[in-house]
Motif scaffolding. Structure first.
Motif, PDB file in Angstrom:
ATOM      1  N   ILE A 152      93.339 128.683  69.451  1.00 44.89           N
ATOM      2  CA  ILE A 152      91.956 128.979  70.232  1.00 44.89           C
ATOM      3  C   ILE A 152      91.165 129.786  69.347  1.00 44.89           C
ATOM      4  N   ALA A 153      91.612 130.729  68.760  1.00 43.17           N
ATOM      5  CA  ALA A 153      90.818 131.575  67.638  1.00 43.17           C
ATOM      6  C   ALA A 153      90.336 130.862  66.696  1.00 43.17           C
ATOM      7  N   ALA A 154      91.012 129.757  66.110  1.00 35.47           N
ATOM      8  CA  ALA A 154      90.535 129.020  64.990  1.00 35.47           C
ATOM      9  C   ALA A 154      89.335 128.167  65.336  1.00 35.47           C
ATOM     10  N   ASN A 155      89.535 127.684  66.849  1.00 34.38           N
ATOM     11  CA  ASN A 155      88.425 126.820  67.247  1.00 34.38           C
ATOM     12  C   ASN A 155      87.128 127.498  67.640  1.00 34.38           C
ATOM     13  N   SER A 156      87.439 128.791  68.238  1.00 35.52           N
ATOM     14  CA  SER A 156      86.414 129.652  68.329  1.00 35.52           C
ATOM     15  C   SER A 156      85.535 130.039  67.241  1.00 35.52           C
ATOM     16  N   SER A 157      86.106 130.311  66.146  1.00 31.25           N
ATOM     17  CA  SER A 157      85.675 130.501  64.771  1.00 31.25           C
ATOM     18  C   SER A 157      84.997 129.611  64.235  1.00 31.25           C
TER      19      SER A 157
END
Length: 220
Positions: free
Chosen positions: A114-119
């Motif tokens: 999720i963090a990678a997607n948001s970034s």
């Protein structure tokens, strides 16, 4: 849906919606001191509690994995402002979508994705997407994780961050998830929608490029 779950889906959880600065002032950026035996509560148990609307359980999950989540956001976005925005979006998305977490993967893997997607979404909003062609190269050059020496080698870490910023987005995400989030290639491949061979190629090329860029810094 009860009131607690409704609050979660409405994004009303204060530790998530608060900025990093507010969380630091509130002490939520640090892992809280635990009473004896509390270390025995695993992520799965905390996820189950959080799914029932337990804010403290979710805060504990965030605290356990905060450092790597923040680091993933920072290494992909390559600047602190965007990293903070990505972190906020990631935590809010995780809180609102806990009911979709089936437990097939570890919670850490799930929230790192999720963090990678948001970034990556923030990176794509600020610049065109880089085109990438895949090739069949073998897994190669290793890049040492600079986070272990962060306090003593700020200059080197800054150089790594600038070097990461030069990589195509898909390469940067792959190497960050591998090196800093410790995700296995199969998880990265699933996350990026490509084969494991392509992930290996991206990581190999990213490491090779970073090694070339950082050689003067490492040798100075």
């Amino acid at each position: 849906m009860d009131d607690q779950k409704a609050d979660r889906h409405a994004g009303m959880y204060d530790p998530v919606s608060a900025s990093l600065g507010e969380r630091r002032r509130a002490g939520l950026h640090r892992t809280e001191r635990k009473i004896p035996g509390e270390h025995d509560v695993d992520d799965a148990a905390l996820v189950a509690q959080a799914k029932q609307g337990d804010h403290r359980a979710f805060a504990e999950l965030v605290n356990r994995h905060r450092s790597k989540i923040e680091y993933v956001c920072l290494q992909i976005t390559c600047n602190h402002s965007d990293a903070e925005d990505a972190l906020q979006e990631a935590l809010t998305a995780a809180w609102q979508n806990l009911d979709k977490f089936r437990g097939d993967a570890r919670f850490a893997t799930w929230i790192h994705r999720i963090a990678a997607n948001s970034s990556l979404a923030i990176v794509k909003r600020r610049k065109p997407v880089d085109s990438i062609d895949a090739a069949s190269e073998e897994f190669g050059i290793l890049l040492e994780d600079p986070s272990a020496e962060f306090d003593d080698r700020l200059t080197t870490v800054d150089a790594v961050r600038r070097a990461l910023a030069t990589l195509p987005d898909d390469f940067r995400v792959a190497i960050v998830l591998a090196e800093f989030a410790s995700l296995p290639y199969t998880d990265i491949a699933e996350h990026q929608g490509v084969s494991v061979a392509t992930v290996k190629t991206r990581i190999h090329r990213a490491r090779k490029k970073l090694a070339e860029i950082l050689a003067p810094t490492m040798n100075s």
